[in-house]
Write an enzyme that holds these catalytic residues in place. Structure first.
Site, PDB file in Angstrom:
ATOM      1  NE  ARG A 118       1.606   0.155   0.951  1.00  0.00           N
ATOM      2  CZ  ARG A 118       1.069  -0.219   2.299  1.00  0.00           C
ATOM      3  NH1 ARG A 118      -0.325  -0.007   2.588  1.00  0.00           N
ATOM      4  NH2 ARG A 118       1.998  -0.465   3.214  1.00  0.00           N
ATOM      5  CB  THR A 405      -6.590  -3.677   6.498  1.00  0.00           C
ATOM      6  OG1 THR A 405      -5.435  -2.844   6.301  1.00  0.00           O
ATOM      7  CG2 THR A 405      -6.447  -4.036   5.167  1.00  0.00           C
ATOM      8  CB  SER A 470       1.517  -3.463   1.639  1.00  0.00           C
ATOM      9  OG  SER A 470       0.425  -4.162   2.222  1.00  0.00           O
ATOM     10  CB  SER A 471       1.544  -8.040   5.186  1.00  0.00           C
ATOM     11  OG  SER A 471       2.622  -7.573   5.858  1.00  0.00           O
TER      12      SER A 471
END
Length: 586
Positions: A118, A405, A470-471
């Site tokens: 990340r 994404t 984040s998901s």
């Protein structure tokens, strides 16, 4: 024949510039018009393979992974090649200017590992980063466009770390497909053309404008050849010198100059920020669902925790009997409300916040939370629970839907698997293109814009060196005997959690094949309205859900799920018909 020789030979016999072997029939199917709306889903059948399989959001990228596997490469090798090609052919979604989470299954060691690539906030970042001169949070796009939103990219370090651990082919060989495509060119796809046409800010960047648009401002048309020699040069440097070539030297100086030199909204990344970036190995988040075991990525991702919570709450329901419909959507949406309430309060970077991860996935706690769901009515808006070992936190606003994404699923011939979700956050990231030919992320806007509420710090506020929540939910599924069963993941912002959970329910409860599971209409709740995907079977459940008290919204829910299921005969794969991807193998 040597691995490298086989790989280069395969690439040399491509049918046309930028095409990889075996590409033509896949490309003909996958580059059909693909509008963003679910009503434009491409009809696909599940793919089958006996030895190995790769699934990605673009057929050129999937073919690059397949060819690496054919050359004897590992699942990790294939994922690296796929990511590099995605940077070219799906630049709006991911690339070396962004970050990723990597979930790996080592078949020989029977072990799950997770790597956190990340992005991080620069050392100069302050909690008030996204507060405007008027003292209020900035508008989202005002924060995104320019250098202010750019986090220190993690993808290149992540790929190198994964390769050191689980790679088989030499590092430099994995760059060959992307370098070839960058130099020889590839055709603009309908999806890329459509996103460029709808994008209002990218053309303000001179480098991006020259690359993506015609002199009159129109996007390059479908079928036009895009060549990116600057990116080929960047890839050659990293291939020859390793990740250090990205984080130090000419490429790093270019990143810093691009971020800090934005005229209207400069950022503050330094050479020291780039040189100091490190990948973090995290403890996998694993838990049961019926006879299966589900594993994924822990904080700073909220994905695995929320998916585990939702499935745990649903486990007491006979979803197999219900099948897809309003009744199942009710239980699923209510589980989502409860999971998202906890997510908003407790999930953030564990290096900065005491996240009660084990408490959040504690079986007794999840059962108690599920007991709050009423069969005939909606909770409306759920409150966070009191998990074991929790500490008081404050609400952090949820991030929204994005196009920036992508997801990669791979299983190699030895049974090793990669589930990797990769991002530059918003579509086309910060709308900044470096001289090295790649776009930069806007990941820092995944932090809460509000640093405080009621005079107390927010958990997901901006802080130096911190990773935004984040998901992303790259996921591995194991059967009752501990054998790898499925590799799943999706893009979609905070809706990723629902997309992945829906796919798991469709695979495990409704016994759908992977293609049917990923293409099933999306539905769920992020602790707000119940969301149903326009133009799908889910739209037909609206009245029945409203009768249970749900506030229902019909949305275009553009997932990009890639799913591979292992069977006694080999592998069956599905690539989301809402995008242009494919699942292919031998």
């Amino acid at each position: 024949m040597h691995h490298f020789t086989r790989l280069i030979a395969a690439l040399a016999f491509s049918a046309a510039p930028g095409l990889l072997p075996g590409q033509a029939p896949v490309r003909a199917q996958s580059l059909a018009p693909a509008p963003e709306a679910a009503t434009g889903r491409i009809a696909k059948s599940a793919s089958q393979a006996q030895r190995f399989m790769a699934a990605a959001a673009n057929p050129l990228a999937a073919a690059a992974g397949r060819d690496v596997l054919r050359a004897g490469g590992s699942a990790t090798d294939a994922a690296i090649a796929i990511q590099l090609v995605l940077n070219l052919v799906e630049p709006q979604s991911s690339g070396i200017g962004g970050g990723a989470f990597f979930v790996y299954w080592d078949e020989a060691r029977r072990q799950v590992s997770t790597l956190d690539g990340r992005e991080t906030a620069p050392a100069a970042a302050k909690p008030e980063r996204f507060i405007g001169a008027d003292g209020k949070p900035m508008r989202f796009l005002d924060a995104v466009i320019g250098g202010r939103s750019v986090g220190v990219p993690g993808t290149v370090r992540l790929l190198e770390e994964a390769h050191k651990r689980w790679g088989r082919l030499p590092w430099a060989e994995l760059f060959a497909p992307a370098i070839r495509l960058a130099e020889d060119g590839f055709a603009v796809s309908p999806r890329l053309n459509g996103l460029l046409a709808g994008e209002k800010n990218l053309a303000r960047d001179p480098r991006a404008a020259a690359y993506f648009y015609e002199p009159d401002g129109r996007p390059k048309p479908v079928g036009a050849t895009l060549r990116n020699p600057a990116f080929a040069g960047t890839l050659r440097s990293i291939a020859e010198k390793g990740a250090g070539a990205f984080y130090e030297g000419e490429i790093a100086r270019d990143i810093v100059a691009t971020v800090t030199g934005h005229a209207a909204n400069p950022g503050d990344i330094t050479l020291a920020d780039l040189a100091g970036y490190r990948v973090e190995e995290r403890q996998p988040i694993c838990g049961p669902y019926r006879v299966y075991r589900i594993c994924g990525m822990g904080p700073p991702s909220s994905g695995a925790v929320a998916v585990q919570q939702m499935l745990g709450m649903l486990e007491s329901r006979d979803l197999a009997r219900m099948g897809p419909g309003a009744e199942a959507a009710h239980w699923f949406s209510e589980a989502g409300r409860l999971a998202f309430a906890d997510r908003a309060l407790y999930l953030a970077d564990p290096a900065f916040v005491a996240v009660p991860t084990q408490g959040l996935v504690d079986a007794d706690y999840i059962r108690a939370r599920g007991g709050l769901i009423m069969p005939g009515s909606s909770l409306g808006r759920a409150r966070a629970g009191e998990p074991p070992n929790k500490r008081a936190m404050l609400l952090s606003p949820s991030e929204g839907v994005e196009n920036g994404t992508s997801h990669i699923s791979v299983v190699d011939a030895d049974g090793n698997a990669v589930s990797m979700t990769t991002t530059i956050e918003d579509g086309f990231g910060a709308r900044l293109m470096t001289a090295g030919g790649f776009l930069l992320n806007n990941e820092l806007t995944d932090f809460s814009f509000l640093p405080q509420e009621d005079g107390k710090p927010v958990a997901n506020r901006v802080e130096p060196g911190k990773r935004p929540r984040s998901s992303m939910a790259p996921t591995l599924v194991f059967d009752a005997f501990g054998r790898l069963y499925a590799v799943v993941g999706s893009p979609g912002g905070s809706q990723i959690i629902g997309y992945v959970a829906k796919t798991l329910v469709a695979l495990l409860d409704w016994k759908m094949d992977p293609q049917a599971a990923v293409d099933l209409g999306n539905f769920g709740s992020r602790n707000g309205p119940t969301e149903l995907e326009k133009g799908t079977e889910a739209e037909g459940w609206k009245a029945a859900l409203e009768a249970r008290g749900h506030e229902v919204r019909l949305l275009e829910m553009t997932s990009g799920i890639q799913a591979i299921v292992k069977t006694p005969e080999g592998f069956v794969g599905g690539a989301d018909g809402r995008r242009e991807g494919v699942a292919i193998g031998d």
